[in-house]
Design a protein around this motif. Sequence first.
Motif, short mmCIF file in Angstrom:
data_model
loop_
_atom_site.label_atom_id
_atom_site.label_comp_id
_atom_site.label_asym_id
_atom_site.label_seq_id
_atom_site.Cartn_x
_atom_site.Cartn_y
_atom_site.Cartn_z
N PRO A 217 1.34 7.57 8.72
CA PRO A 217 2.40 6.58 8.45
C PRO A 217 3.79 7.18 8.58
O PRO A 217 4.71 6.52 9.08
CB PRO A 217 2.12 6.13 7.01
N PHE A 218 3.96 8.44 8.17
CA PHE A 218 5.29 9.04 8.27
C PHE A 218 5.69 9.25 9.73
O PHE A 218 6.88 9.12 10.07
CB PHE A 218 5.35 10.38 7.53
N SER A 219 4.74 9.55 10.59
CA SER A 219 5.07 9.70 12.02
C SER A 219 5.59 8.39 12.59
O SER A 219 6.47 8.40 13.47
CB SER A 219 3.84 10.19 12.80
N HIS B 144 3.96 7.02 -4.74
CA HIS B 144 4.07 7.49 -6.12
C HIS B 144 3.55 8.91 -6.27
O HIS B 144 4.06 9.70 -7.08
CB HIS B 144 3.30 6.54 -7.05
N THR B 145 2.53 9.25 -5.49
CA THR B 145 1.95 10.59 -5.57
C THR B 145 2.14 11.39 -4.28
O THR B 145 1.69 12.52 -4.20
CB THR B 145 0.44 10.50 -5.87
N GLU B 146 2.79 10.80 -3.27
CA GLU B 146 2.99 11.48 -2.00
C GLU B 146 4.49 11.54 -1.69
O GLU B 146 5.07 10.59 -1.17
CB GLU B 146 2.25 10.76 -0.87
N PRO B 147 5.14 12.65 -1.99
CA PRO B 147 6.59 12.75 -1.73
C PRO B 147 6.97 12.48 -0.28
O PRO B 147 8.05 11.94 -0.02
CB PRO B 147 6.91 14.20 -2.13
N LEU B 148 6.12 12.82 0.66
CA LEU B 148 6.43 12.58 2.06
C LEU B 148 6.66 11.10 2.33
O LEU B 148 7.63 10.70 2.98
CB LEU B 148 5.30 13.11 2.96
N LEU B 149 5.77 10.26 1.81
CA LEU B 149 5.91 8.82 1.99
C LEU B 149 7.12 8.27 1.23
O LEU B 149 7.81 7.37 1.71
CB LEU B 149 4.63 8.10 1.53
N MET B 150 7.38 8.82 0.06
CA MET B 150 8.54 8.37 -0.71
C MET B 150 9.83 8.64 0.05
O MET B 150 10.71 7.77 0.15
CB MET B 150 8.58 9.06 -2.08
N ILE C 166 0.82 -1.21 0.00
CA ILE C 166 0.00 0.00 0.00
C ILE C 166 0.85 1.26 0.00
O ILE C 166 0.67 2.17 -0.82
CB ILE C 166 -0.95 0.00 1.22
N LEU C 167 1.82 1.34 0.93
CA LEU C 167 2.61 2.56 1.07
C LEU C 167 3.47 2.87 -0.16
O LEU C 167 3.52 4.02 -0.60
CB LEU C 167 3.47 2.48 2.32
N PRO C 168 4.16 1.87 -0.77
CA PRO C 168 4.94 2.21 -1.98
C PRO C 168 4.09 2.76 -3.12
O PRO C 168 4.52 3.65 -3.85
CB PRO C 168 5.59 0.87 -2.36
#
Length: 325
Positions: free
Chosen positions: A126-128, A66-72, A60-62
């Motif tokens: 998720p980033f936290s 693709h559209t969320e630079p924070l998660l990337m 899910i996260l990868p």
Amino acid sequence: MQCVYGEAGPRASPVSPQADGAGNNGLYDALDLLLMHRFATVTALQLFPSAEATHVWQNILPVSAHTEPLLMHGILALAGMDLARMDSDARSTYRTRAFHHQQMGLSIFQDMLQGDSAAQIHTVFPFSLMLVILAFASAHSEAAEPSVDAILDLFALFRGPRALATANYTAIAESEYYVLLRPNDTKPPPGLSDEVVRQAEKLRAIGSDDIARLATKQLAEAIEVSAQRFDLRVIGRWPAMLSEHFFARLKQHHPEALIVLSHYSIVLAAFRDRWWVGPWDRMLLSAVSRALPESEQTRLDWRMEQLESVLDRHAGVSDQVESKT
């Protein structure tokens, strides 16, 4: 038919693994592709061990990244820290890139928190969690072991996901990220060992007032959970649930509060085999020993050697539970 190619768009130039990633104008290079491969095939499997949570980390996260630079940035930072421990020759390269992505992510994260974080909860939550894991992982290769004060700074990171989850519980509960907050575990837990029962009872007897009794009760419960389930979220339970009053005592290096803190190492020992946890149980114990004067250790009958033997018996118990279940 005539074959006509369109105008070529901007591309990242090929770079060597030694590049620091600072001059690629926001694009990702060959090293980042290597990090993404590492995350999807190895790193994601070692974060939260339940099957549902692993699916979120690995699949899910990868896709969301693709559209969320924070998660990337968070994903690539985690993979960089993971690879840094595996390859001694390229350790500096991987750590440098991991810190680069962590700082890039932090900048975006802080901007989101200042805005409407509720609208971005599926990204900031998720980033936290990634920040907590990164804080654990980065301490392994530092020249000096963390102090009690540095560990308390890490505790503050645990309180961030709790605050976000509390404020946005409904939105998270309705999303695929809910399994990162609450596991779907219907298996009955195994019985507790005599050693864990003794340590939990000892902790519950330490509290001298309501503030300390609540903190020791919460920690005793966390120790019991760490011995029964292979859910890594128990690592953050006690730091996140601590009252501000007891947290203040820890910051003041109150001797009895430090004794309680030392027993948190038992929870960490259960997950010693996870790459991002590693020797944190021993590092915590060592930090308390340095902060607690010998006179207080004698007065409170606290000996580091006794807890070290407990840690070794408790180490890896979470993976043993996982293999049995």
